[in-house]
Design a protein around this motif. Structure first.
Motif, PDB file in Angstrom:
ATOM      1  N   ALA A   1       0.788  -1.316   0.061  1.00  0.00           N
ATOM      2  CA  ALA A   1       0.174   0.193  -0.037  1.00  0.00           C
ATOM      3  C   ALA A   1       1.066   1.229   0.192  1.00  0.00           C
ATOM      4  O   ALA A   1       0.566   2.323  -0.825  1.00  0.00           O
ATOM      5  CB  ALA A   1      -0.966  -0.043   1.243  1.00  0.00           C
TER       6      ALA A   1
ATOM      7  N   VAL B   1      -5.299  -4.770  -7.036  1.00  0.00           N
ATOM      8  CA  VAL B   1      -4.587  -5.202  -5.790  1.00  0.00           C
ATOM      9  C   VAL B   1      -5.431  -6.860  -5.771  1.00  0.00           C
ATOM     10  O   VAL B   1      -6.742  -7.019  -6.017  1.00  0.00           O
ATOM     11  CB  VAL B   1      -5.219  -4.570  -4.496  1.00  0.00           C
TER      12      VAL B   1
ATOM     13  N   ALA C   1      -6.442 -10.433  -4.619  1.00  0.00           N
ATOM     14  CA  ALA C   1      -7.153 -10.962  -3.295  1.00  0.00           C
ATOM     15  C   ALA C   1      -6.044 -11.408  -2.270  1.00  0.00           C
ATOM     16  O   ALA C   1      -6.088 -11.148  -0.995  1.00  0.00           O
ATOM     17  CB  ALA C   1      -7.967 -12.052  -3.512  1.00  0.00           C
TER      18      ALA C   1
ATOM     19  N   GLY D   1      -4.679  -8.360  -0.825  1.00  0.00           N
ATOM     20  CA  GLY D   1      -5.716  -7.607   0.016  1.00  0.00           C
ATOM     21  C   GLY D   1      -5.575  -8.289   1.448  1.00  0.00           C
ATOM     22  O   GLY D   1      -5.542  -7.920   2.553  1.00  0.00           O
TER      23      GLY D   1
ATOM     24  N   LEU E   1      -2.686  -7.095   3.520  1.00  0.00           N
ATOM     25  CA  LEU E   1      -2.979  -6.127   4.149  1.00  0.00           C
ATOM     26  C   LEU E   1      -3.638  -5.884   5.280  1.00  0.00           C
ATOM     27  O   LEU E   1      -3.991  -5.255   6.261  1.00  0.00           O
ATOM     28  CB  LEU E   1      -3.636  -5.013   3.051  1.00  0.00           C
ATOM     29  N   ALA E   2      -4.870  -7.161   5.383  1.00  0.00           N
ATOM     30  CA  ALA E   2      -5.754  -6.967   6.336  1.00  0.00           C
ATOM     31  C   ALA E   2      -5.034  -7.849   7.633  1.00  0.00           C
ATOM     32  O   ALA E   2      -5.591  -7.912   8.590  1.00  0.00           O
ATOM     33  CB  ALA E   2      -6.955  -7.798   5.930  1.00  0.00           C
TER      34      ALA E   2
ATOM     35  N   LEU F   1      -7.046   1.315   1.608  1.00  0.00           N
ATOM     36  CA  LEU F   1      -6.816   0.107   1.288  1.00  0.00           C
ATOM     37  C   LEU F   1      -6.823  -1.059   2.504  1.00  0.00           C
ATOM     38  O   LEU F   1      -7.528  -1.963   2.335  1.00  0.00           O
ATOM     39  CB  LEU F   1      -5.662  -0.311   0.280  1.00  0.00           C
ATOM     40  N   ARG F   2      -6.131  -0.793   3.551  1.00  0.00           N
ATOM     41  CA  ARG F   2      -5.921  -1.423   4.552  1.00  0.00           C
ATOM     42  C   ARG F   2      -7.418  -1.774   5.332  1.00  0.00           C
ATOM     43  O   ARG F   2      -7.789  -2.748   5.815  1.00  0.00           O
ATOM     44  CB  ARG F   2      -5.284  -1.125   5.604  1.00  0.00           C
TER      45      ARG F   2
ATOM     46  N   CYS G   1      -9.933  -3.775   2.104  1.00  0.00           N
ATOM     47  CA  CYS G   1      -9.460  -4.906   1.476  1.00  0.00           C
ATOM     48  C   CYS G   1      -8.907  -6.223   2.621  1.00  0.00           C
ATOM     49  O   CYS G   1      -8.462  -5.710   3.457  1.00  0.00           O
ATOM     50  CB  CYS G   1      -8.113  -4.591   0.494  1.00  0.00           C
ATOM     51  N   PRO G   2      -9.232  -7.208   1.972  1.00  0.00           N
ATOM     52  CA  PRO G   2     -10.014  -7.750   0.894  1.00  0.00           C
ATOM     53  C   PRO G   2     -11.714  -7.378   1.279  1.00  0.00           C
ATOM     54  O   PRO G   2     -12.088  -7.266   2.388  1.00  0.00           O
ATOM     55  CB  PRO G   2      -9.935  -9.141   0.601  1.00  0.00           C
TER      56      PRO G   2
ATOM     57  N   GLY H   1     -10.664  -9.255  -5.756  1.00  0.00           N
ATOM     58  CA  GLY H   1      -9.656  -8.173  -5.360  1.00  0.00           C
ATOM     59  C   GLY H   1     -10.089  -6.990  -5.324  1.00  0.00           C
ATOM     60  O   GLY H   1     -11.367  -6.674  -5.571  1.00  0.00           O
ATOM     61  N   ALA H   2      -9.188  -5.912  -5.967  1.00  0.00           N
ATOM     62  CA  ALA H   2      -9.719  -4.654  -6.129  1.00  0.00           C
ATOM     63  C   ALA H   2      -9.206  -4.105  -7.669  1.00  0.00           C
ATOM     64  O   ALA H   2      -8.062  -4.398  -8.046  1.00  0.00           O
ATOM     65  CB  ALA H   2      -9.182  -3.494  -5.037  1.00  0.00           C
TER      66      ALA H   2
END
Length: 397
Positions: A47, A86, A88, A91, A94-95, A303-304, A307-308, A337-338
């Motif tokens: 990110a 981004v 999956a 994501g 990121l999560a 994003l954090r 996503c996802p 994803g995004a």
């Protein structure tokens, strides 16, 4: 490692493609200039790396609350924005969750940004001959149904409330995929219809679902959950289904929580709940959740938080990601994803459902659905097949 590159002047802009989520007024005028790519194996914070690339190239994403406006936004040679993707797996990282099974398209980066400037309008041209071979599923109907049953057992134990299970299929192809990808992107209801291409790969998206949008001082998400055939009987059945409504409301609550985690955001509200809309031959239930922006908000924080997407993971999100990693035999790749657009004055990212990828030899597609305690395994398998059918038909022409 960060991979940035500049497109040469002779880079062939695909004549029938428009980047997903790009402004409609610029269609046919997008010219790629620079790109960014990141793979899971590269390490670092994707990110932040993505944000740094976009800022260095003139997009003010350190604070999406304060958009920049050009005096001549559509002039030839000016920056239009960037197509952003981004995966999956990215994501999930990121999560703070597991990335899941390995991707079946390892040549496609997990995060991509392609910057576009305005050029002269071009007349679309058709692609060459193309044919798709036999599809090979990542799991059989029996295996898919067994995974649904396993998730129901996890729900009964109290491990999770809902999990979205996704299957993968691929097929060999011959010829030029350009026209077939354009057909996918043009499917009815494709709010994020478009194609993003790189070195030896392309992604075609027909997604109707907004993962997150930041525009005119508000942050918005539009979760979709609940599917029936696009008939009058199917519409009534969707509206009357207690199971579908419960599944949908659970994800709406999750998305409300995701937006509430953002800094610089006011009260979160549900603007619309369980509205029935059409995508190809299906009815789907969609809600609109939004909040006003009251202070600074950076792209990495956005994003954090989202996503996802909750509608393709489940609730609680991290527990659902654990179930997904345990049950799905093939990675989600470019799906779930995004995928969308970051412009000087807005962010508009779709959830990459109804999305396909091509590499040098095969075409790949994914489909699935949300599993609750009230799910019937056979019905869930059939629902995934119904979602995949318009994509496969578009590819076949």
């Amino acid at each position: 490692m960060v991979r940035e590159s500049e497109f040469p002047d002779h880079f062939p802009t695909p004549p029938v493609w428009s980047p997903p989520g790009a402004p409609a007024r610029c269609r046919g005028r997008h010219r790629p200039s620079h790109s960014f790519a990141w793979f899971l194996a590269d390490g670092g914070d994707p990110a932040e790396l993505l944000t740094g690339f976009l800022i260095d190239n003139g997009l003010p994403v350190r604070d999406v609350h304060m958009p920049a406006r050009s005096a001549h936004p559509d002039a030839t040679g000016t920056l239009c924005g960037a197509a952003v993707y981004v995966s999956a797996a990215a994501g999930a990282v990121l999560a703070g969750g597991p990335a899941g099974a390995p991707t079946p398209v390892p040549g496609i980066p997990d995060v991509v940004a392609v910057l576009y400037t305005h050029g002269r309008p071009e007349t679309p041209t058709a692609g060459g001959a193309f044919s798709v071979g036999a599809w090979v599923e990542s799991w059989s109907r029996t295996q898919h149904a067994a995974a649904v049953a396993g998730v129901r057992e996890a729900i009964a134990r109290g491990d999770v409330y809902q999990v979205n299970l996704v299957g993968h299929a691929s097929a060999p192809y011959t010829g030029d995929p350009a026209a077939a990808l354009a057909r996918v992107a043009a499917l009815p209801g494709a709010r994020y219809g478009g194609v993003l291409a790189g070195d030896g790969w392309a992604i075609a998206c027909a997604s109707p679902e907004t993962l997150v949008q930041v525009r005119d001082g508000r942050v918005i998400t539009r979760p979709i959950k609940g599917t029936r055939p696009a008939t009058e009987a199917g519409r009534r059945e969707l509206l009357d289904s207690a199971k579908e409504r419960a599944e949908h409301v659970m994800i709406v609550d999750l998305e409300r929580n995701d937006l509430a985690r953002l800094p610089g955001v006011g009260p979160v509200r549900v603007d619309e709940l369980f509205a029935v809309r059409r995508w190809c031959g299906l009815w789907q239930a969609e809600s609109v959740v939004s909040a006003p922006l009251t202070g600074g908000l950076a792209l990495p924080e956005l994003l954090r938080a989202v996503c996802p997407g909750g509608s393709v993971t489940g609730a609680p999100k991290l527990a659902a990601l654990g179930q997904i990693a345990g049950w799905e035999p093939v990675g989600r790749g470019v799906s779930m994803g995004a995928l969308g657009w970051v412009g000087p004055d807005h962010v508009d990212l779709g959830l990459s459902i109804r999305t396909v990828a091509v590499d040098g030899a095969r075409v790949h597609a994914w489909a699935g659905g949300g599993i609750t305690w009230g799910s019937d395994p056979v019905a869930e398998v059939d629902e995934a097949a119904a979602k995949a059918a318009p994509i496969r038909a578009a590819l076949a022409g």
